[in-house]
Design an enzyme around this catalytic site. Structure first.
Site, PDB file in Angstrom:
ATOM      1  N   ASP A  51      10.228  -8.693   1.709  1.00 61.80           N
ATOM      2  CA  ASP A  51       9.483  -7.580   1.121  1.00 61.80           C
ATOM      3  C   ASP A  51      10.204  -6.265   1.379  1.00 61.80           C
ATOM      4  O   ASP A  51      10.098  -5.693   2.459  1.00 61.80           O
ATOM      5  CB  ASP A  51       8.076  -7.530   1.708  1.00 61.80           C
ATOM      6  CG  ASP A  51       7.158  -6.605   0.918  1.00 61.80           C
ATOM      7  OD1 ASP A  51       7.666  -5.816   0.103  1.00 61.80           O
ATOM      8  OD2 ASP A  51       5.934  -6.677   1.122  1.00 61.80           O
ATOM      9  N   HIS A 103       6.837 -10.520  -1.755  1.00 64.89           N
ATOM     10  CA  HIS A 103       5.783  -9.524  -1.956  1.00 64.89           C
ATOM     11  C   HIS A 103       4.886  -9.998  -3.111  1.00 64.89           C
ATOM     12  O   HIS A 103       5.370 -10.330  -4.186  1.00 64.89           O
ATOM     13  CB  HIS A 103       6.410  -8.174  -2.299  1.00 64.89           C
ATOM     14  CG  HIS A 103       5.416  -7.090  -2.518  1.00 64.89           C
ATOM     15  ND1 HIS A 103       4.793  -6.430  -1.484  1.00 64.89           N
ATOM     16  CD2 HIS A 103       4.918  -6.544  -3.657  1.00 64.89           C
ATOM     17  CE1 HIS A 103       3.965  -5.523  -1.980  1.00 64.89           C
ATOM     18  NE2 HIS A 103       4.016  -5.581  -3.293  1.00 64.89           N
ATOM     19  N   CYS A 152      -1.194  -5.849  -1.466  1.00 66.28           N
ATOM     20  CA  CYS A 152      -0.146  -4.908  -1.866  1.00 66.28           C
ATOM     21  C   CYS A 152      -0.616  -3.477  -1.568  1.00 66.28           C
ATOM     22  O   CYS A 152      -0.878  -3.155  -0.427  1.00 66.28           O
ATOM     23  CB  CYS A 152       0.224  -5.090  -3.338  1.00 66.28           C
ATOM     24  SG  CYS A 152       0.855  -6.733  -3.762  1.00 66.28           S
TER      25      CYS A 152
END
Length: 251
Positions: free
Chosen positions: A189, A221, A134
């Protein structure tokens, strides 16, 4: 499976002490170093277990608390299973802390983490690898560009905002990178839409960076994080195969 030894360490930075998790094979011999960057939820048991898995494969792994300016781990009060959909207030805690970690501060810290690894008797001489998740994928890309002589391989998974139109977008570091790169993008995402994926690919290709970027189908995500509602087993297993393959090629 190789036994591993994990411990808490403190890393001196220009702005204080960053607490971190260090793990390595139990024999204590010097191994290739890996700097592992957290996601937004921070250094917690799941990330320690991920680091242990890398250590068991033959690496010395350092996971710093990149939010150390806001306190030692745990910086946030999180449940054992993280589902922001049912607890949206989590982001009210996390977002200001993320925004306070500017690219300048993050790269100053990266220098401290890399120096610490270089000085550790548990880390083999030579450059290291960096991987991140991330927001950690952004830090990985920036670190590879800021410290090309120290980073031989870099991987990022379900990274967001990697190639924006901002003047300090992470992809603009491409021209400085000498490492081999791998990115595993989440299919679904919103933080990395198709135009950003294309912009990243074009920048890396134009700069002659050895790289492989791929989209993981139907992956949300955060798909590698087993303690969150975003976890996807298929994507996670694919990420481990890709990461270990990159490290084996490099070291």
């Amino acid at each position: 499976m190789t036994s591993v030894q994990g411990t808490a360490v403190d890393i001196p930075t220009e702005d204080g002490l960053a607490d971190a998790y260090l793990t390595h094979p139990g024999d204590g011999l010097p191994r290739p170093g890996v700097l592992l960057y957290q996601d937004a939820f921070g250094l917690r048991p799941h990330l320690r277990s991920m680091a242990d898995r890398l250590a068991a494969a033959g690496y010395t792994v350092l996971v710093p608390n990149v939010f150390y300016r806001h306190g030692r781990t745990p910086v946030f009060d999180l449940p054992e299973f993280i589902d922001p959909g049912t607890r949206p207030e989590i982001w009210q805690q996390i977002s200001p802390v993320m925004q306070a970690l500017t690219p300048e501060l993050a790269m100053r810290d990266a220098g401290a983490y890399l120096r610490w690894l270089a000085d550790s008797p548990l880390v083999a001489d030579g450059p290291v690898a960096v991987t991140g998740y991330c927001m950690g994928a952004r830090l990985t890309l920036r670190t590879a560009g800021a410290y090309p002589e120290r980073v031989a391989a870099a991987a990022g998974f379900h990274g967001g905002q990697l190639a924006t139109d901002a003047p300090d977008s992470p992809h603009l570091a491409a021209g400085h990178i000498t490492a081999e790169l791998y990115f595993g993008h989440a299919d679904n995402d919103p933080s990395l839409p198709a135009e950003q994926r294309e912009r990243l690919e074009e920048a890396l290709t134009a700069a002659g960076v050895r790289h492989h970027c791929e989209v993981y189908p139907d992956a949300p995500h955060g798909f590698t994080q087993a303690d969150t509602a975003s976890y996807q087993k298929e994507g996670d297993e694919r990420h481990w195969a890709a990461l270990l393959d990159l490290l084996e090629r490099t070291f």
